[in-house]
Design an enzyme around this catalytic site. Structure first.
Site, short mmCIF file in Angstrom:
data_model
loop_
_atom_site.label_atom_id
_atom_site.label_comp_id
_atom_site.label_asym_id
_atom_site.label_seq_id
_atom_site.Cartn_x
_atom_site.Cartn_y
_atom_site.Cartn_z
N ALA A 24 35.86 -14.22 -34.02
CA ALA A 24 35.64 -15.52 -32.99
C ALA A 24 35.63 -16.67 -33.62
O ALA A 24 34.65 -17.38 -33.72
CB ALA A 24 34.34 -15.32 -32.20
N GLY A 67 37.25 -21.15 -30.15
CA GLY A 67 37.31 -19.89 -30.59
C GLY A 67 35.53 -19.78 -30.07
O GLY A 67 35.11 -20.81 -29.60
N CYS A 68 35.21 -18.62 -30.28
CA CYS A 68 33.84 -18.36 -29.53
C CYS A 68 32.88 -19.32 -30.55
O CYS A 68 32.10 -19.75 -29.96
CB CYS A 68 33.45 -17.19 -29.45
SG CYS A 68 32.16 -16.64 -28.43
N GLN A 69 32.69 -19.26 -31.57
CA GLN A 69 31.75 -19.68 -32.37
C GLN A 69 32.28 -21.22 -33.10
O GLN A 69 31.45 -22.05 -33.01
CB GLN A 69 31.50 -19.04 -33.61
CG GLN A 69 30.57 -17.81 -33.12
CD GLN A 69 29.89 -16.83 -33.89
OE1 GLN A 69 29.32 -17.24 -35.14
NE2 GLN A 69 29.45 -15.69 -33.66
N SER A 70 33.30 -21.36 -33.96
CA SER A 70 33.68 -22.44 -34.72
C SER A 70 34.85 -23.10 -33.56
O SER A 70 35.64 -22.36 -33.10
CB SER A 70 33.90 -22.33 -35.97
OG SER A 70 35.04 -21.49 -36.03
#
Ligand SMILES: Cc1ncc(COP(=O)(O)O)c(C=O)c1O
Lengths: 145, 413
Positions: A119, A51-54
């Site tokens: 994200a 995912g973008c963040q986690s």
């Protein structure tokens, strides 16, 4: 062993005890913390869902006619939802996993986490769980022939 | 540029009344908006200006002989002049309207892509946003030029002392941001520009993060290219400018072909229009361009000195309050060397979890890598929580954020 629908009902029941977001999130954080850790050696590029963040890791194994999932995330809230999804999907028959929907996440007040634009890797994770199940189904079909 | 209309008394409550969005509630709590470095909020004056364009004189520009088209063209060109004055550019046609900073950088990178040769060098700083890295990387791949990196110190400032060792007669371009979006570091661009010019290199400064806080004077800086986005300056989204020195823009090949950018077209050959039209193919974001001018007016009404004074106070106060947490890790330079940005983490916690929980309490913070992954790799972290302030924020809002962080941290540990 309970089936997917029964497990969803169980989770909906548990969450119905909470009356504000704080309690829901506290419970989810507890679930996240108690998710059995997956061995570091399985946290590989192959098992990662970006995912973008986690980041989310998923490992699937075939046991008898069931698919067993293990998963982890580097963010606790994401891990909490991962724990919920694993509880519903792990140890189920591949064909049931492929058919199952995730509407119950909406019912327990966590819908925003499964938005495709969020994200956090969860939507991709669900796709991945189903892809594993589908792969096992076609493997089963080919061994039966 | 202090205009007569600059506020004598900076009254933040009064200023907040200009921003309708600040009265919104998020998840049942009053909005606390601390994601200003991603996009700033829009005052009623700018909203009115855009609405006025669509309600009264919406027409295509530079084309029609009819009155509406002329009114729209005048407003658009007036706005260009406001922006020219703001940045003290010598000529209005050195200000090109773009879709924003990303678009502006791509115009320059793709243009220079046609001049660069194998073995040429371009220098980028370690503090760049992806939009000031990737276009140059693409250009280097295409031409065989080499990308070199000016590294950073642990405190988030550039290692200026290493610049001389990187610059040589092979250096063609240097591109650095004026202010880092992830850390707020204010870079010593004047020195960088001088040193680059000494070896004959050209310099592009990405001013996206500086523009809401610092009024750059492009002539005083002697900068070759300077870019900003309106949406970080209280203006509309999808519009920005590229400033370029006239002779450099004249040399630079056009980026897009189409209407508006031509002088004469036949199937044998097309000749291009002069500046700025050569780089403004197609119908532009007319309302956006006009709204950008209104945003610049608005910022001058508040006054850049007032903005700096208030924001410095906010960032100092927030830093002090954040230091009350024992598990806090702060990134980036000291308050006097940065704009109103604080990047932080709590030991052992993921920024995503913090951001998600405080959002539940109405607070907008940015989390993640902030499109500056090289900085995150430098600190060996997946991301940070970033609070970025604007002149319309208050200390009371900072107190609310601190309370929310206390609750979030308690839930997560
Ligand atoms: C330093 C910097 N450069 C470039 C950009 C890109 O701006 P835009 O998305 O408006 O093109 C940003 C925006 O986040 C930024 O902070």
């Amino acid at each position: 062993m309970s089936n997917i629908e029964e497990r969803k009902e169980e989770i909906i029941d548990e969450f119905s005890m909470f009356d504000d977001w704080m309690q829901r999130y506290e419970y989810m954080i507890d679930l996240g913390k108690s998710l059995p850790l997956i061995d570091e050696k399985y946290k590989t590029e192959d098992n990662i869902i970006k995912g973008c963040q986690s980041r989310v890791w998923v490992k699937a194994d075939h046991q008898d006619d069931k698919v067993v999932f293990k998963a982890d995330s580097d963010a606790i809230i994401t891990k909490g939802i991962v724990a919920i999804l694993i509880r519903v999907f792990s140890g189920q028959k591949p064909e049931d996993i492929v058919k199952a929907d995730t509407d119950f996440i909406d019912e327990i007040g966590l819908k925003e986490h499964l938005s495709p634009t969020r994200a956090n890797g969860l939507v991709s994770m669900i796709k991945q769980l189903k892809a594993y199940a589908l792969a096992y189904m076609s493997k089963d079909a080919s061994t039966q022939n | 540029m202090k205009t007569e209309t600059t506020l004598d008394v900076f009254d933040v409550d009064k200023i907040r009344d200009d921003f309708p969005i600040l009265k919104e509630e998020i998840n049942g709590y009053p909005l606390v908006y601390f994601d200003n470095a991603a996009t700033s909020q829009t005052p009623q004056q700018v909203i009115n200006c855009i609405s006025d364009y669509y309600s009264r004189y919406n027409a295509n520009i530079h084309r029609g002989v009819h009155t509406l088209s002329q009114t729209a063209t005048d407003a658009y060109e007036q706005s260009r002049i406001k922006i020219q004055n703001h940045f003290n550019a010598k000529r209005s046609h050195e200000i090109l309207f773009t879709a924003g900073t990303t678009h502006a950088i791509n115009i320059v990178a793709s243009g220079y892509g046609q001049f660069l040769k194998k073995g040429d060098e371009v220098i980028v700083s370690a503090l760049e946003h992806h939009s000031n890295i990737v276009p140059w990387q693409m250009m280097c791949e295409k031409t065989g030029a080499n990308l070199k990196v000016l590294p950073m110190h642990q405190d988030g400032m550039l290692k200026l002392e290493e610049l001389d060792g990187l610059l040589s007669d092979k250096t063609r371009m240097v591109f650095v941001n004026h202010v880092s979006n992830a850390l707020g570091s204010i870079n010593p661009i004047k020195t960088i520009i001088q040193k680059a010019h000494d070896v004959g290199a050209k310099v592009l400064i990405d001013g996206a993060q500086a523009a809401p806080h610092i009024q750059a004077d492009v002539q005083e800086l002697d900068v070759d290219f300077y870019t900003v986005s309106a949406h970080k300056m209280c203006g509309p989204t999808g519009v920005g400018i590229l400033y370029g020195k006239e002779h450099l823009l004249e040399e630079l090949p056009p980026y897009q072909g189409g209407g508006e950018m031509i002088s004469d077209v036949s199937f044998e050959k097309t000749t291009y229009a002069g500046l700025p039209h050569k780089f403004e193919a197609g119908t532009p974001n007319i309302a956006g361009g006009i709204g950008f001018g209104a945003a610049v007016d608005y910022l001058h009404k508040i006054g850049f000195d007032n903005i700096k004074e208030h924001e410095d106070e906010l960032v100092s106060y927030a830093t002090e309050r954040l230091k009350e947490f024992d598990k806090i890790i702060l990134y980036g330079p000291e308050v006097n060397r940065k704009t109103a940005v604080i990047s932080f983490n709590f030991e052992g916690l993921h920024s995503y979890d913090i951001g998600t929980l405080v959002d539940k309490m109405g607070i907008a913070l940015r989390t993640g890598h902030h499109c500056a992954q090289p900085i995150m790799k430098f600190y060996k972290i997946p991301g940070t929580v970033r609070a970025s302030f604007s002149f319309y924020n208050t200390k009371e809002e900072i107190d609310i954020m601190i309370k929310a962080l206390e609750r979030a941290v308690k839930m997560l540990y």
